[in-house]
Scaffold this motif. Sequence first.
Motif, PDB file in Angstrom:
ATOM      1  N   MET A 253       0.837  -1.205   0.000  1.00 26.24           N
ATOM      2  CA  MET A 253       0.000   0.000   0.000  1.00 26.24           C
ATOM      3  C   MET A 253       0.871   1.254   0.000  1.00 26.24           C
ATOM      4  SD  MET A 253      -3.130   0.830   2.628  1.00 26.24           S
ATOM      5  CE  MET A 253      -2.103   1.265   4.021  1.00 26.24           C
ATOM      6  N   LEU A 254       0.395   2.269  -0.706  1.00 25.31           N
ATOM      7  CA  LEU A 254       1.103   3.548  -0.723  1.00 25.31           C
ATOM      8  C   LEU A 254       0.288   4.597   0.017  1.00 25.31           C
ATOM      9  CD1 LEU A 254       0.773   5.423  -4.149  1.00 25.31           C
ATOM     10  CD2 LEU A 254      -0.818   3.657  -3.400  1.00 25.31           C
ATOM     11  N   GLY A 255       0.908   5.765   0.222  1.00 27.26           N
ATOM     12  CA  GLY A 255       0.167   6.888   0.783  1.00 27.26           C
ATOM     13  C   GLY A 255       0.502   7.188   2.227  1.00 27.26           C
ATOM     14  N   MET A 256      -0.450   7.826   2.931  1.00 21.93           N
ATOM     15  CA  MET A 256      -0.219   8.308   4.291  1.00 21.93           C
ATOM     16  C   MET A 256       0.301   7.219   5.224  1.00 21.93           C
ATOM     17  SD  MET A 256      -2.880  10.090   6.972  1.00 21.93           S
ATOM     18  CE  MET A 256      -2.825  11.718   6.236  1.00 21.93           C
ATOM     19  N   HIS A 257      -0.268   6.030   5.123  1.00 20.39           N
ATOM     20  CA  HIS A 257       0.178   4.914   5.960  1.00 20.39           C
ATOM     21  C   HIS A 257       0.792   3.803   5.104  1.00 20.39           C
ATOM     22  CE1 HIS A 257      -1.432   6.572   9.642  1.00 20.39           C
ATOM     23  NE2 HIS A 257      -2.586   6.786   9.046  1.00 20.39           N
ATOM     24  N   GLN A 387      -7.130  -1.066  11.280  1.00 18.21           N
ATOM     25  CA  GLN A 387      -7.363  -1.150   9.829  1.00 18.21           C
ATOM     26  C   GLN A 387      -6.040  -1.082   9.073  1.00 18.21           C
ATOM     27  OE1 GLN A 387      -9.217   2.390   8.289  1.00 18.21           O
ATOM     28  NE2 GLN A 387     -10.301   1.287   6.670  1.00 18.21           N
ATOM     29  N   MET A 388      -5.170  -0.169   9.496  1.00 22.33           N
ATOM     30  CA  MET A 388      -3.870  -0.026   8.839  1.00 22.33           C
ATOM     31  C   MET A 388      -2.969  -1.216   9.134  1.00 22.33           C
ATOM     32  SD  MET A 388      -4.152   2.731   7.127  1.00 22.33           S
ATOM     33  CE  MET A 388      -5.902   2.383   6.939  1.00 22.33           C
ATOM     34  N   TRP A 389      -2.999  -1.714  10.362  1.00 25.19           N
ATOM     35  CA  TRP A 389      -2.210  -2.909  10.676  1.00 25.19           C
ATOM     36  C   TRP A 389      -2.702  -4.104   9.862  1.00 25.19           C
ATOM     37  CZ3 TRP A 389      -3.068  -0.976  16.217  1.00 25.19           C
ATOM     38  CH2 TRP A 389      -2.014  -0.140  16.604  1.00 25.19           C
ATOM     39  N   ALA A 390      -4.020  -4.205   9.712  1.00 28.91           N
ATOM     40  CA  ALA A 390      -4.580  -5.299   8.901  1.00 28.91           C
ATOM     41  C   ALA A 390      -4.141  -5.185   7.450  1.00 28.91           C
ATOM     42  CB  ALA A 390      -6.105  -5.299   8.990  1.00 28.91           C
ATOM     43  N   ALA A 391      -3.972  -3.953   6.970  1.00 31.57           N
ATOM     44  CA  ALA A 391      -3.524  -3.741   5.589  1.00 31.57           C
ATOM     45  C   ALA A 391      -2.083  -4.196   5.403  1.00 31.57           C
ATOM     46  CB  ALA A 391      -3.671  -2.272   5.214  1.00 31.57           C
ATOM     47  N   ASN A 536       1.815   2.828  17.867  1.00 36.84           N
ATOM     48  CA  ASN A 536       1.433   3.696  16.758  1.00 36.84           C
ATOM     49  C   ASN A 536       1.553   2.987  15.412  1.00 36.84           C
ATOM     50  OD1 ASN A 536       0.814   5.925  18.321  1.00 36.84           O
ATOM     51  ND2 ASN A 536       2.903   6.715  18.273  1.00 36.84           N
ATOM     52  N   VAL A 537       0.771   3.474  14.454  1.00 37.67           N
ATOM     53  CA  VAL A 537       0.842   2.978  13.074  1.00 37.67           C
ATOM     54  C   VAL A 537       1.988   3.697  12.373  1.00 37.67           C
ATOM     55  CG1 VAL A 537      -0.332   2.856  10.852  1.00 37.67           C
ATOM     56  CG2 VAL A 537      -1.627   2.469  12.955  1.00 37.67           C
ATOM     57  N   MET A 538       2.949   2.940  11.938  1.00 41.16           N
ATOM     58  CA  MET A 538       4.100   3.481  11.214  1.00 41.16           C
ATOM     59  C   MET A 538       4.360   2.597   9.994  1.00 41.16           C
ATOM     60  SD  MET A 538       5.135   6.234  12.653  1.00 41.16           S
ATOM     61  CE  MET A 538       4.750   7.118  14.179  1.00 41.16           C
ATOM     62  N   GLU A 545       2.714  16.942   4.167  1.00 42.54           N
ATOM     63  CA  GLU A 545       4.063  16.582   3.732  1.00 42.54           C
ATOM     64  C   GLU A 545       4.001  15.721   2.470  1.00 42.54           C
ATOM     65  OE1 GLU A 545       6.895  17.573   4.955  1.00 42.54           O
ATOM     66  OE2 GLU A 545       6.142  18.610   6.737  1.00 42.54           O
ATOM     67  N   ALA A 546       5.115  15.664   1.754  1.00 44.33           N
ATOM     68  CA  ALA A 546       5.225  14.775   0.607  1.00 44.33           C
ATOM     69  C   ALA A 546       5.241  13.327   1.099  1.00 44.33           C
ATOM     70  CB  ALA A 546       6.495  15.078  -0.176  1.00 44.33           C
ATOM     71  N   ILE A 547       4.775  12.402   0.245  1.00 41.62           N
ATOM     72  CA  ILE A 547       4.667  11.023   0.713  1.00 41.62           C
ATOM     73  C   ILE A 547       6.016  10.335   0.928  1.00 41.62           C
ATOM     74  CG2 ILE A 547       2.380  10.672  -0.277  1.00 41.62           C
ATOM     75  CD1 ILE A 547       3.734   9.005  -2.497  1.00 41.62           C
ATOM     76  N   ASN A 548       7.117  10.947   0.470  1.00 43.97           N
ATOM     77  CA  ASN A 548       8.429  10.357   0.748  1.00 43.97           C
ATOM     78  C   ASN A 548       9.059  10.931   2.015  1.00 43.97           C
ATOM     79  OD1 ASN A 548       8.976  12.870  -0.294  1.00 43.97           O
ATOM     80  ND2 ASN A 548      10.580  12.190  -1.710  1.00 43.97           N
ATOM     81  N   ASN A 549       8.280  11.740   2.747  1.00 46.95           N
ATOM     82  CA  ASN A 549       8.734  12.304   4.024  1.00 46.95           C
ATOM     83  C   ASN A 549       7.909  11.667   5.138  1.00 46.95           C
ATOM     84  OD1 ASN A 549       9.845  13.820   6.048  1.00 46.95           O
ATOM     85  ND2 ASN A 549       8.824  15.735   5.487  1.00 46.95           N
ATOM     86  N   MET A 550       8.402  10.527   5.638  1.00 45.68           N
ATOM     87  CA  MET A 550       7.615   9.703   6.549  1.00 45.68           C
ATOM     88  C   MET A 550       8.222   9.639   7.936  1.00 45.68           C
ATOM     89  SD  MET A 550       7.006   6.605   3.840  1.00 45.68           S
ATOM     90  CE  MET A 550       8.456   7.039   2.880  1.00 45.68           C
ATOM     91  N   LEU A 551       7.353   9.539   8.930  1.00 41.19           N
ATOM     92  CA  LEU A 551       7.775   9.225  10.287  1.00 41.19           C
ATOM     93  C   LEU A 551       7.814   7.708  10.436  1.00 41.19           C
ATOM     94  CD1 LEU A 551       5.514  11.687  12.337  1.00 41.19           C
ATOM     95  CD2 LEU A 551       7.859  12.071  11.548  1.00 41.19           C
TER      96      LEU A 551
END
Length: 552
Positions: A253-257, A387-391, A536-538, A545-551
């Motif tokens: 998956m791409l994007g915020m998470h 939901q994000m962990w399941a993804a 946390n979901v990471m 922010e741009a999607i290549n700038n991730m925590l």
Amino acid sequence: MKKTGAQILVESLLAEGVDTIFGYPGGQALPIYDALYDADIRHILTRHEQGAAHAADGYARASGKPGVCLATSGPGATNLVTGIANAYMDSVPLVAITGQVPTSMLGRDSFQEADITGITLPITKHNYLVKDVKDLATIIREAFYIATTGRPGPVLIDMPRDVSAGETEYQDPGPAHLPGYDVKTDPDPEQVARAVRAIEEAERPVIYAGGGVISANAHVELLKLAEMLLAPVATTLMGLGGFPGNHPLSVGMLGMHGSKYANYAVSECDLLIGVGVRFDDRVTSKLEAFAPNATVIHIDIDPAEIGKNVGVDIPVVGDVRTTLRELAGRLQPRLVSKWRDKIQVWKKEYPIEFEENGRIKPQEVIREIYHATGGNARITTEVGQHQMWAAHYFTYTRPRTFISSGGLGTMGFGFPAAIGVQLACPGETVIDIAGDGSIQMNIQELATAVSHKLPVKIAILNNGFLGMVRQWQELFYDRRYSYTELDNPDFVKIAEAYGAVGIRVDKKSEVRPALDEALRIDKPVVLDFVIEREENVMPFVPPGEAINNMLG
């Protein structure tokens, strides 16, 4: 021979191949329910109308057939609204039928009157207020045609009581004829030719696949094209399962998470092929920084989506499956790809992982669900961290096996959707991965699952918080946890009160044995996993922010 409107409705539903309806009766829907009494249609009595809409949604996503839900007027109809909006945002074929006060009482603020066609105008592909029983059969035929063709979506039919009780001669209306509704399925040859040229010239292509791939049953064609191009495939949340998650070309998956390697791939590609996607904000984040150096091809059956959010260089309007076949037929396979090799390096450098300790980690629960089922399960989710962990931690290799609320983000969706999925796929393992906040939105549907002997499993990741909101409060509001901590009930006792099985798991060593036990039980089971509270979901892309700038 004359038939009532309610009888015509039943005949029309049978003609459309409908075998299951999810609903809740009430005064203005009584003629319809009387006709259903002897009908060869399975009616599933949910315990709330929102549950009926979500169950019909889950049934549609799992089966590929339109889901049907039914409610009475006023509050019955308005309780469907969230489910209808959810189906609209995620392009799910749904037909919602509502009872209504008699036509002579419309507009008088009559008891249990609501202007449901006005209310749902922005969240349906089309809706109907039936004023003459003679029009009913034609309207039903049109409703199913609209819901299932082009970009799928919900259609509502509002039936005043005098229409459902009124009589007329019934005959099959024949094929739907809607001059103003033109569905373009074949792509423009010149646009396909342009896309082919751009693909042949690209050195760093990425395929960005969404729920439209699954709706169009185009997963085989997507796999073929990706393998021909040796192109990495990033999917949206709705696209999970549309491309095998265990394939070497999958970047998840791409994007915020999304995964770091998916976001890096999109950020550095020179060609982005969007297939059945919306370029929504959870994928793109900062628009001007999304795929900044890429030529963009967008393939979609809905022309309104092309160019709506992101500028498109080569628009291709048409059926996704047909278009992918056209492209593959004109392209030659690539034998070598340095770009693919670079992606593999990123996948090794930035894996999706978590730190284990002595407590139960939510990611670990998802991973164990995958292993316990051998990956052979249909997963639904509520909305939030789980939901994000399941993804990320369950690998989806088949379409229609991950069913979740994407566009609307509806808490309470997953469990009633799981009921619909189980009815669409009897004999298969269906698991709702839930949060302790989300599950309480529609927990009353335990009665539905128990009543119909549906062996749905609910895995609650219980951290005592509204987890995703708490995460944002931690990261952006100095850990000021304003009204996000939950005082939860005993989920085991709730399960037992409804006649289901409840299992609490608060030790790491108990996770797999509890899952194995639940899977052996042929009835609904609620698993209450007491997990790490502030996990946390990471990775996570901060807002703006741009999607290549991730925590993370």
